[in-house]
Design a protein around this motif. Structure first.
Motif, PDB file in Angstrom:
ATOM      1  N   GLU A 290     -14.908 -15.865   7.944  1.00 42.78           N
ATOM      2  CA  GLU A 290     -16.293 -16.322   8.308  1.00 42.78           C
ATOM      3  C   GLU A 290     -16.198 -17.318   9.823  1.00 42.78           C
ATOM      4  O   GLU A 290     -15.172 -18.154   9.515  1.00 42.78           O
ATOM      5  CB  GLU A 290     -16.534 -17.330   7.116  1.00 42.78           C
ATOM      6  N   GLY A 291     -17.061 -16.798  10.756  1.00 46.21           N
ATOM      7  CA  GLY A 291     -17.049 -17.643  11.768  1.00 46.21           C
ATOM      8  C   GLY A 291     -16.066 -17.017  12.884  1.00 46.21           C
ATOM      9  O   GLY A 291     -16.209 -17.528  13.966  1.00 46.21           O
ATOM     10  N   TYR A 292     -15.450 -15.805  12.526  1.00 47.70           N
ATOM     11  CA  TYR A 292     -14.628 -15.333  13.367  1.00 47.70           C
ATOM     12  C   TYR A 292     -14.844 -14.103  13.405  1.00 47.70           C
ATOM     13  O   TYR A 292     -15.278 -13.418  12.732  1.00 47.70           O
ATOM     14  CB  TYR A 292     -12.931 -15.554  13.011  1.00 47.70           C
ATOM     15  N   LYS A 293     -14.399 -13.371  14.921  1.00 51.99           N
ATOM     16  CA  LYS A 293     -14.722 -11.920  15.036  1.00 51.99           C
ATOM     17  C   LYS A 293     -13.857 -11.327  14.158  1.00 51.99           C
ATOM     18  O   LYS A 293     -12.632 -11.331  14.146  1.00 51.99           O
ATOM     19  CB  LYS A 293     -14.607 -11.633  16.420  1.00 51.99           C
ATOM     20  N   LYS A 294     -14.307 -10.036  13.629  1.00 54.93           N
ATOM     21  CA  LYS A 294     -13.690  -9.287  12.597  1.00 54.93           C
ATOM     22  C   LYS A 294     -12.827  -8.208  13.534  1.00 54.93           C
ATOM     23  O   LYS A 294     -13.210  -8.002  14.713  1.00 54.93           O
ATOM     24  CB  LYS A 294     -14.673  -8.328  12.011  1.00 54.93           C
ATOM     25  N   VAL A 295     -11.663  -7.962  12.981  1.00 51.59           N
ATOM     26  CA  VAL A 295     -10.771  -7.127  13.625  1.00 51.59           C
ATOM     27  C   VAL A 295     -10.370  -6.056  12.825  1.00 51.59           C
ATOM     28  O   VAL A 295      -9.934  -6.013  11.635  1.00 51.59           O
ATOM     29  CB  VAL A 295      -9.342  -8.052  14.075  1.00 51.59           C
ATOM     30  N   GLU A 296     -10.495  -4.843  13.414  1.00 51.34           N
ATOM     31  CA  GLU A 296     -10.035  -3.509  12.642  1.00 51.34           C
ATOM     32  C   GLU A 296      -8.739  -3.033  13.224  1.00 51.34           C
ATOM     33  O   GLU A 296      -8.610  -2.846  14.531  1.00 51.34           O
ATOM     34  CB  GLU A 296     -11.095  -2.602  12.602  1.00 51.34           C
ATOM     35  N   LYS A 297      -7.761  -2.721  12.293  1.00 53.09           N
ATOM     36  CA  LYS A 297      -6.539  -2.024  12.857  1.00 53.09           C
ATOM     37  C   LYS A 297      -6.320  -0.768  12.055  1.00 53.09           C
ATOM     38  O   LYS A 297      -6.289  -0.948  10.773  1.00 53.09           O
ATOM     39  CB  LYS A 297      -5.482  -3.176  12.478  1.00 53.09           C
ATOM     40  N   LYS A 298      -5.842   0.123  12.841  1.00 55.80           N
ATOM     41  CA  LYS A 298      -5.435   1.361  12.283  1.00 55.80           C
ATOM     42  C   LYS A 298      -4.036   1.524  12.069  1.00 55.80           C
ATOM     43  O   LYS A 298      -3.288   1.034  13.171  1.00 55.80           O
ATOM     44  CB  LYS A 298      -5.972   2.393  13.061  1.00 55.80           C
TER      45      LYS A 298
ATOM     46  N   LEU B 217       0.719  -1.311  -0.019  1.00 56.47           N
ATOM     47  CA  LEU B 217       0.246  -0.020  -0.171  1.00 56.47           C
ATOM     48  C   LEU B 217       0.923   1.226  -0.089  1.00 56.47           C
ATOM     49  O   LEU B 217       1.954   1.331   0.427  1.00 56.47           O
ATOM     50  CB  LEU B 217      -1.020   0.008   1.401  1.00 56.47           C
ATOM     51  N   ALA B 218       0.356   2.482  -0.319  1.00 58.44           N
ATOM     52  CA  ALA B 218       0.980   3.443  -0.360  1.00 58.44           C
ATOM     53  C   ALA B 218       1.367   3.959   1.185  1.00 58.44           C
ATOM     54  O   ALA B 218       0.440   3.680   2.108  1.00 58.44           O
ATOM     55  CB  ALA B 218       0.184   4.864  -0.878  1.00 58.44           C
ATOM     56  N   GLU B 219       2.396   4.643   1.440  1.00 59.79           N
ATOM     57  CA  GLU B 219       2.686   4.937   2.750  1.00 59.79           C
ATOM     58  C   GLU B 219       1.560   5.752   3.250  1.00 59.79           C
ATOM     59  O   GLU B 219       0.727   6.593   2.527  1.00 59.79           O
ATOM     60  CB  GLU B 219       4.123   5.607   2.759  1.00 59.79           C
ATOM     61  N   GLY B 220       1.367   5.742   4.936  1.00 66.29           N
ATOM     62  CA  GLY B 220       0.514   6.822   5.185  1.00 66.29           C
ATOM     63  C   GLY B 220      -0.695   5.934   6.137  1.00 66.29           C
ATOM     64  O   GLY B 220      -0.517   4.738   6.655  1.00 66.29           O
ATOM     65  N   ASN B 221      -1.721   6.510   6.539  1.00 62.02           N
ATOM     66  CA  ASN B 221      -2.828   5.814   7.504  1.00 62.02           C
ATOM     67  C   ASN B 221      -3.557   4.859   6.804  1.00 62.02           C
ATOM     68  O   ASN B 221      -3.940   5.656   5.776  1.00 62.02           O
ATOM     69  CB  ASN B 221      -3.190   6.867   8.359  1.00 62.02           C
ATOM     70  N   HIS B 222      -3.846   3.642   7.020  1.00 64.57           N
ATOM     71  CA  HIS B 222      -4.904   2.905   6.571  1.00 64.57           C
ATOM     72  C   HIS B 222      -5.652   2.289   7.937  1.00 64.57           C
ATOM     73  O   HIS B 222      -5.010   1.833   8.833  1.00 64.57           O
ATOM     74  CB  HIS B 222      -4.075   1.896   5.895  1.00 64.57           C
ATOM     75  N   THR B 223      -7.035   2.019   7.505  1.00 64.62           N
ATOM     76  CA  THR B 223      -7.718   1.108   8.215  1.00 64.62           C
ATOM     77  C   THR B 223      -7.838  -0.082   7.399  1.00 64.62           C
ATOM     78  O   THR B 223      -8.597  -0.146   6.660  1.00 64.62           O
ATOM     79  CB  THR B 223      -9.073   1.879   8.704  1.00 64.62           C
ATOM     80  N   VAL B 224      -7.415  -1.058   8.193  1.00 62.20           N
ATOM     81  CA  VAL B 224      -7.413  -2.416   7.721  1.00 62.20           C
ATOM     82  C   VAL B 224      -8.400  -3.401   8.531  1.00 62.20           C
ATOM     83  O   VAL B 224      -8.265  -3.455   9.776  1.00 62.20           O
ATOM     84  CB  VAL B 224      -5.938  -2.939   7.730  1.00 62.20           C
ATOM     85  N   LEU B 225      -9.172  -4.017   7.844  1.00 57.81           N
ATOM     86  CA  LEU B 225     -10.162  -4.978   8.357  1.00 57.81           C
ATOM     87  C   LEU B 225      -9.696  -6.495   8.255  1.00 57.81           C
ATOM     88  O   LEU B 225      -9.316  -6.821   6.851  1.00 57.81           O
ATOM     89  CB  LEU B 225     -11.728  -4.895   7.717  1.00 57.81           C
ATOM     90  N   PHE B 226      -9.539  -7.302   9.142  1.00 58.56           N
ATOM     91  CA  PHE B 226      -9.198  -8.643   8.919  1.00 58.56           C
ATOM     92  C   PHE B 226     -10.468  -9.522   9.341  1.00 58.56           C
ATOM     93  O   PHE B 226     -11.091  -9.116  10.528  1.00 58.56           O
ATOM     94  CB  PHE B 226      -7.987  -9.023  10.136  1.00 58.56           C
ATOM     95  N   SER B 227     -10.914 -10.340   8.380  1.00 62.31           N
ATOM     96  CA  SER B 227     -12.042 -10.994   8.889  1.00 62.31           C
ATOM     97  C   SER B 227     -11.775 -12.373   8.159  1.00 62.31           C
ATOM     98  O   SER B 227     -11.286 -12.680   7.352  1.00 62.31           O
ATOM     99  CB  SER B 227     -13.357 -10.162   8.302  1.00 62.31           C
TER     100      SER B 227
END
Lengths: 286, 865
Positions: free
Chosen positions: B148-156, B136-146
């Motif tokens: 099926e059957g598992y809780k989603k995780v969001e990381k900044k 990805l380009a450098e900088g701030n990103h919100t990344v969603l890890f998911s």
């Protein structure tokens, strides 16, 4: 607890019911054909063509004896003609003793390597076929034998037949043998059991010697075996082989796929094989 | 000339030495000074440069580019002269975020987990080893890890350099109904380019009832459209008009040749050991090859790296166990699972007399996983499975001697794979595997006279056939940017076939052996790219160069693979694919049931490889709010050089006669029993599936045709293939109202298969031949003139299952399971035969349907600890 046990047993009973039932459905496709079979050979004294009808196996024929059924199926009023390469032709005559159309071979010689045609007119239709008589015949056979007593105490004679393959063509052989007890020549002849090995080809290599094994049950030392080796057209080979395997396997193998016999009879509703073969015969003493 | 001049200008202006010295001035003022010094106009984007930023500069006789770099130190700023304009622009640096996604509590890697950046609308998924990489380009990103059957995780994440991020996901509590917006985005059917594929997690086939309570992967797959079962109870399966040997079944990278136990009633795969199953019915990626109709990729668990746990199950027909745990926490783990039937042990005491019949099957899976470091991981997995049937009897000869005879039939697979994962860089991942696979089927017969020594067999015969594979495989995944996922690699397998081996001896002779061996080398080199051309279009072009060598003859066959997807609007895509496949090893079957007696053979100089070309067109629609997915596909497959046994050819049964071996000049040459032809398969498939919530399941429907034509079969006429089922319908439901109960059901309906039934009676042809080829035969013969002339009755059944879960005081999970197979006792045909109708007033032939497996209840008990 007793209640659950009764329920369980009831389930098991329902689960293990009969395992078979009759169905009314029938296979699709035609079941009524004019069945024509004829095998020509220079070595045979009689030229015979058999013309009959087929029926569905699900027909009710319970009130017919074997002889009656054969009569019922045989077509007795067909016009059966054989012609050779020179356009000579001859009409065969129906013989009730054999239930077939015949002439003496001396009236219409069958020549190796030549082409013959068949025409059958019956039930308002015409059926034709062609055949080329194999040119070559095997020269000779050699045999070896050995004897054992098998597990059931029965005397068995193993018989090995070897012969040279006819070179230069794809060859299809049918091997058989009949056995006479010289100590009791009036008894019914038995046979050499070659099983499925009675059908053999030169597929492993042209000109490679061919070997076939058979066995004679209740063998004694004073037997005469007439070994016959037929070099046939492929269609005859496949027809006889299909008939043998279908009979042999159907009863023992649940998942057996029946062989479809070949057909070279042309004409709508015709089926069967018109072919040629050469026959070698030799008597040996066991 | 102009280019040279402009280049010269660019060099001269940027190289021009100037003097400039100012303190605390704005960049706007700085630009004014430069314009006056150099005579160029400075152009820039307001987004890239803050012209109000205050800077201080002090340079004497320094080139312009050095001065600019001091004001804009980041390498993402670029300077370019165009004529009289100096362009200052920003090309952001790109960095790679990569790592592994695993399950919290076990460290089990999660293949196919989604990594998604919503504001950029880009993402990726983890590979089979849980690895992901996205640049990805450098900088701030919100990344969603998911997943099926598992809780989603969001990381900044503030991405300023390449970044390793390993993540563990919590299992989602199953009874909650969640509306997840944009979760699993990268794994939605409408977002993936791949067509004609499904992924099943182990939880799916743990819940679906199959015969006798066993959890069966292959049986569950047969509930999906396009994948049809064979006969009643058979685990052999038929994908889009293909035959069972055209399915590549891979267990941890090793090919499995016979996937059946108990003559096809069960598959060899122990559901407890399996992590996930992927099936491809079309649109095959270039990394797969060697079969025409499908790829079933089965991956086993790696083992819990945090704590020991296990599972034991007792069922009506078999029992199984699973043990897994760390050898060294977070570093290495093991999994061991096994299964065995015990009908033989239970029935032995009840077998009277000295005759004993036993049958059992067993299978064992073992795996070891070791993490050397983040960049190097090792896996060793192995499978052993066997079916054994034995009949021991004691008889008496006419001489009064006792003879003990033992007949054994056994068959089974052994596989072993050693794999090494290595990360060459953040963007390049590789897996190298050494693979061994063995399949063997053997029939043994032994007899001893009990009066003599019982230690040596007086006579024995052994007929066997089998195959040994020794292979090496290297696969690389390269992630240059979010638009491309490039896979390339090579594989080579040495096949050693033994189509038939006979060893015979009796007390009068030495051991005689007749063995045929065929040695071949099969290789493939491939490259493919999952390319997101734009937000709406993605394609997956690939090519596989396959090669096969047998003695002096070789086949080199390039295979084009192409699939594409067009997404006119979100959550909806239209997909298409074209694939060409070659198959170099084949299975001949006498029965079509997938029995162990089937023979594996290879292409030779006389027997060409089988080839297929398949085109598929379909659409996929995801309904985000409620977890529904709908796919509709149509396919057309043309097969060439498909093989079949010639009429009456068989490879079963040695004669047991020594003379056959000693004096026969015949070689065991399977090619002579085979004929080749062509085939057509076409149809359409519909699937609606619900993956989330208390109630999940699917409804599938297939409309299909499958035909064959062989010059040497059926008089050269085209005929319907045996498993040409016109309609196939399945309805599967799993309901989990709470953590304590799971209710499942499946109802299937399919048109009957085609049987070869004799239906004509005629005068026997053998009477007129001077050799009596059938001395015991009748005057009549029964035959048929059309192959597969009878379509059997439709097949349908309902299976129900219920599981009661309870957590004990010791925190162990106890599950009681009850299931009923074929609830309404439908008498589905197993085979048909003609026989005399015994109850008829007249003796006549009739057609009988034979069946079994009706209304079979089963129970099982599982303890997880």
């Amino acid at each position: 607890m007793k209640y659950y046990f009764i329920v369980l047993i009831s389930f098991l009973y329902l689960g293990c019911d009969d395992f078979g039932e009759e169905v009314d459905d029938r296979p699709s496709g035609r079941t009524q054909f004019v069945l024509i079979n004829g095998f020509l050979s220079p070595e045979e004294p009689v030229i015979r063509i058999r013309v009959s009808k087929t029926v569905s196996i699900f027909e009710d024929i319970s009130d017919l004896t074997t002889a009656d059924l054969r009569d019922a199926l045989t077509i007795k009023n067909a016009m059966v003609t054989i012609m050779n390469e020179n356009q000579n032709e001859i009409v065969l005559t129906y013989r009730s003793e054999s239930r077939a159309y015949e002439i003496e071979a001396s009236e219409f010689p069958i020549i190796p390597g030549q082409k013959y045609g068949l025409k059958v007119v019956t039930e308002g239709k015409e059926f034709t076929a062609q055949s080329i008589i194999p040119t070559e015949i095997i020269d000779d056979i050699t045999t070896t034998s050995s004897q054992i007593i098998n597990e059931g105490g029965i005397s068995l004679k193993f018989l090995n037949i070897q012969f040279d393959d006819v070179v230069g063509e794809n060859s299809f052989y049918v091997v058989g043998g009949t056995v006479i007890n010289l100590d009791n020549p009036d008894a019914t002849a038995t046979f050499v059991d070659f099983g499925s090995k009675q059908f053999v080809t030169d597929v492993n290599g042209d000109g490679i010697p061919i070997s076939v094994n058979g066995q004679v049950f209740n063998a004694n030392q004073n037997m005469e075996v007439t070994i016959r080796v037929a070099n046939t057209e492929e269609l005859i080979y496949e027809t006889l082989r299909a008939s043998f395997i279908n009979e042999d396997q159907a009863a023992s193998d649940l998942f057996f796929e029946p062989l479809i016999p070949p057909n070279n009879i042309q004409g709508d509703g015709g089926y069967g094989v018109f072919g040629g073969f050469r026959l070698f015969e030799k008597k040996i003493r066991l | 000339m102009v280019g040279c001049l402009s280049g010269y200008s660019q060099e001269s202006i940027l190289d021009k030495k100037i003097n400039i010295s100012k303190q605390d001035v704005s960049i706007a003022y700085f630009f004014d000074l430069l314009e006056k010094e150099t005579g160029v106009t400075i152009a820039y984007s307001d987004d890239a440069i803050d012209i109000f930023k205050i800077v201080s500069i002090n340079f004497e006789e320094k080139p312009l580019h050095q001065i600019l770099r001091s004001v804009f130190p980041s390498q993402s700023y670029k300077f370019k002269v165009l004529g009289q304009k100096l362009l200052i622009y920003k090309r952001p640096n790109r960095y790679t975020l990569n790592g592994y996604i695993s399950e919290k509590g076990s460290d089990e890697y999660l293949p196919g987990a989604s990594i998604y950046i919503p504001e950029l609308n880009v993402g990726t998924i983890t590979n089979d080893y849980g690895f992901y990489s996205i640049t990805l380009a450098e900088g701030n990103h919100t990344v969603l890890f998911s997943f099926e059957g598992y809780k989603k995780v969001e990381k900044k994440i503030n991405l300023l350099e390449n970044f390793d991020l390993n993540l563990s996901l919590d299992i989602e509590t199953q009874h909650l109904e969640e509306v997840l917006v944009n979760s699993d985005n990268e794994t939605k059917q409408s977002n993936i380019t791949q067509i004609s594929s499904e992924r099943l997690k182990s939880s799916v086939f743990q819940d679906i009832p199959v015969v006798l309570g066993e959890k069966d992967v292959l049986k569950t797959l047969q509930l999906l459209p396009g994948i049809q079962s064979g006969n009643e109870g058979s685990a052999g399966f038929y994908v889009r008009g293909g035959t069972p040997d055209q399915n590549l079944v891979v267990l941890d990278e090793a090919t499995v040749y016979n996937s059946n136990h108990l003559f096809g009633i069960f598959s060899i795969f122990n559901g407890d050991a399996i992590r996930s199953v992927n099936i491809f019915k079309g649109g095959f990626p270039a990394r797969f090859g060697g079969r025409l109709s499908s790829v079933i990729k089965i991956d086993t668990k790696n083992g819990n790296k945090e704590k020991f746990n296990g599972k034991a199950t007792i069922g009506l027909i078999s029992s199984s166990f699973l043990l897994e745990g760390p050898i060294k926490k977070s570093v290495s783990s093991f999994v061991l699972s096994g299964r065995r039937t015990y009908a033989d042990l239970v029935s032995l005491p009840f077998q009277n007399g000295r005759d004993k019949i036993i049958y059992y099957f067993t299978d064992v899976n073992a795996k070891y996983h070791h993490v050397f470091n983040d960049k190097n991981k090792l896996y060793w997995s192995t499978y052993f499975g066997q079916d054994k049937f034995r009949n021991k009897s004691i008889g008496v000869t006419l001489q009064g001697e006792e003879i003990e005879s033992t007949q054994k039939i056994e068959w089974g697979n052994i596989t072993s794979t050693l794999r090494w994962n290595h990360e060459f860089s953040d963007q390049l991942f590789s897996n190298t595997s050494l693979i061994f696979s063995n399949y063997k089927f053997a029939v043994n017969s032994e007899s001893n006279t009990l009066a003599t020594s019982a230690n040596s067999a007086e006579a024995f015969s052994n007929t066997s056939s089998g195959i040994n594979d020794y292979g090496i495989k290297s696969d690389f995944s390269y992630f240059p940017n979010p638009r491309h996922q490039i896979k390339f690699g090579l594989a080579s397998t040495y096949h050693n076939f033994t189509p038939k081996e006979i060893r015979i001896s009796n007390s009068a002779a030495d051991i005689i052996t007749n063995k045929q061996e065929i040695k071949t080398l099969e290789s493939g080199l491939y490259i493919e790219d999952d390319w997101k051309v734009s937000n709406k279009i993605s394609i997956n072009p690939g090519i596989r160069l396959s090669h096969f060598q047998h003695r002096n003859s070789g086949y080199f066959r390039p295979e084009i693979r192409l699939s594409g997807a067009y997404r006119p609007y979100p959550l909806f895509s239209i997909k298409a694919s074209y694939v060409k496949m070659n198959q170099y090893i084949h299975r001949l079957s006498n029965t079509g049931l997938g029995l162990p007696t089937d023979l594996w053979i290879s292409s030779t100089d006389k027997l060409k490889p089988q080839v297929s070309e398949q085109v598929t067109l379909g659409l996929a629609k995801d309904f985000d709010n409620n977890g529904y997915t709908v796919t509709i596909e149509g396919y057309y497959k043309k097969l060439n050089d498909v093989i079949s046994l010639k009429e009456g050819a068989s490879f079963l049964g040695g004669s047991g006669v020594i003379e056959d071996i000693v004096t026969s000049f015949e070689t065991v040459d399977f090619e002579n029993g085979i004929t080749t032809g062509q085939g057509w398969a076409y149809g359409s498939e519909f699937l609606i599936r619900k993956k989330r919530g208390k109630f999940t399941g699917w409804l599938g429907y297939t409309l299909s045709w499958s035909e064959r034509q062989f010059d040497e079969l059926n008089g050269g006429k085209k005929f319907k293939e045996r498993y040409d089922r016109r309609h196939d319908f399945s309805l599967v439901g799993i309901y989990k109202p709470s953590k304590k109960i799971t209710i499942s059901s499946s109802w299937v309906f399919s048109t009957g298969i085609n049987y070869n039934i004799t239906n004509i009676l005629g005068v026997s042809a053998t009477d007129d031949f001077p050799i009596d080829t059938d001395p015991f035969g009748s005057d009549f013969s029964m035959f048929n003139v059309d192959k597969n002339n009878f379509r059997g009755e439709s097949f349908h059944k309902l299976d129900l299952g219920i599981q009661f879960h309870k957590i004990t005081k010791r925190n162990r999970e106890r599950t009681w399971g009850i299931s009923i197979y074929n609830v309404y006792a439908r008498k589905n045909p197993f085979y048909y035969e003609t026989s005399i109708a015994e109850n008829s007033p007249n003796i006549r032939n009739s057609l009988f349907k034979r069946y079994f497996l009706q209304l079979i209840p089963s129970f099982n008990y599982t303890l997880k600890f």
